[in-house]
Write a protein that holds these residues in place. Structure first.
Motif, mmCIF file in Angstrom:
data_model
loop_
_atom_site.group_PDB
_atom_site.id
_atom_site.type_symbol
_atom_site.label_atom_id
_atom_site.label_comp_id
_atom_site.label_asym_id
_atom_site.label_seq_id
_atom_site.Cartn_x
_atom_site.Cartn_y
_atom_site.Cartn_z
ATOM 1 N N GLY A 123 45.118 -44.717 -7.987
ATOM 2 C CA GLY A 123 44.644 -46.099 -7.486
ATOM 3 C C GLY A 123 43.617 -45.709 -6.324
ATOM 4 N N MET A 129 41.151 -49.015 -11.157
ATOM 5 C CA MET A 129 41.998 -49.087 -12.092
ATOM 6 C C MET A 129 41.451 -49.277 -13.424
ATOM 7 N N LEU A 171 50.407 -50.537 -8.452
ATOM 8 C CA LEU A 171 50.158 -49.538 -7.421
ATOM 9 C C LEU A 171 51.363 -49.082 -6.846
ATOM 10 N N LEU A 212 43.957 -45.824 -11.243
ATOM 11 C CA LEU A 212 45.012 -45.807 -11.858
ATOM 12 C C LEU A 212 44.897 -46.329 -13.408
#
Length: 320
Positions: free
Chosen positions: A111, A163, A104, A117
């Motif tokens: 994120g 993520m 991150l 992400l």
């Protein structure tokens, strides 16, 4: 001895990775801390540069590497544009727990639930990618084995709500330019056993260890290293372990195998086979026309089907 190993599935994996890179925000590249640069696939750096993706470079197996040399490598990589380097062991939960936060920090524009992400884990065979993947997800989602090239397909998995992980098969590159790189990779078990002769790899490894880690050899096997070369070290292992063949001669093949296993398992101690300085010296030697091996490599390229990612569709608006 020049070691080359590029099975068919690796070429397919290379193409798929090039295509998937477009929708990735961050590349997590896993390398072996004992040979950080030799275990870097140059195609990964080229692909990242083309797609302008940052890299979180993980020097795995740091618990088996020389800590002073690892520190030098971390400084070396952190000085490179777009690279954040960290040394850890993917087998230690506390080390792995640092990875999401580091990712991150490298890609702070992602994120969130709306913009998760998107990370791709890449690296050569047997450096610990699958171990890292399983540890991050806290479940077994990727096969782990002592043989290289266990993972052969790409998979996409979710790490929490914010993520996404894409795991890729271990990929070498079509031609390993420097013979010493191939031997280091073979010693560390990154290439298939069908591509190497263990006795030659063990002799190379012993020669390398005599230069900087002779005290570890002496401590492990208990013999005097005075006047020894790599062949004598492997013969010494055979003598100490009682490895003999019919007729009483040393079983060099068995001793070579045991010696390599001792290195790979960490039984010899914390060892790193290259430093930033030794790497620079190696590259300088190959730029010299006085290097016969460098001359032999010229014009020795094998023809193969190439995937040119530079001509691949580039829908950069999809990056968000």
């Amino acid at each position: 001895m020049s070691i080359q190993w590029f099975p068919g599935h690796m070429n397919a994996a290379r193409k798929k990775a090039a295509e998937a890179m477009e929708k990735v925000d961050l590349v997590i590249e896993v390398v072996d801390a004992r040979l950080p640069e030799a275990s870097c696939n140059p195609m990964i750096a080229e692909l990242r540069a083309f797609r302008q993706r940052p890299c979180l470079k993980i020097l795995n197996k740091t618990d088996m590497a020389d800590p002073a040399v690892t520190a030098a490598w971390i400084a070396y990589y952190n000085a490179q544009k777009g690279v954040t380097a960290v040394a850890l062991s993917c087998k230690k939960p506390a080390d792995v727990a640092r990875v999401p936060k580091l990712a991150l920090q490298v890609a702070p524009h992602r994120g969130t639930a709306l913009k998760p992400l998107r990370m791709m884990i890449m690296g050569i065979p047997n450096v610990g990618k699958s171990t890292l993947m399983n540890a991050l997800l806290k479940k077994r989602v990727a096969a782990v084995g002592d043989e290289p090239a266990v993972t052969k397909t790409q998979q996409r998995l979710y790490l929490g709500n914010n993520m996404v992980l894409t795991d890729t098969p271990g990929m070498l590159w079509p031609k390993i330019a420097h013979p010493s790189d191939g031997l280091m990779l073979a010693a560390s078990h990154a290439v298939g056993s069908n591509a190497l002769i263990e006795e030659e790899v063990a002799t190379f490894l012993a020669d390398q260890l005599l230069q900087r880690y002779g005290h570890l050899l002496a401590a492990r096997y208990g013999f005097d290293l005075a006047g020894m070369d790599g062949v004598a070290v492997v013969e010494g292992v055979a003598a100490k372990r009682g490895f003999r063949i019919k007729g009483g001669e040393y079983d060099f093949e068995k001793a070579a195998h045991v010696f390599l296993q001792d290195y790979r398992s960490g039984a010899l101690g914390r060892i790193t086979l290259e430093t930033p300085t030794s790497r620079a010296e190696l590259l300088a030697s190959y730029q010299s026309t006085d290097n016969p091996e460098a001359l032999d490599d010229e014009g020795d390229e094998e023809e193969e089907e190439e995937y040119d990612w530079r001509n691949a569709p580039d829908h950069r608006s999809g990056r968000d």
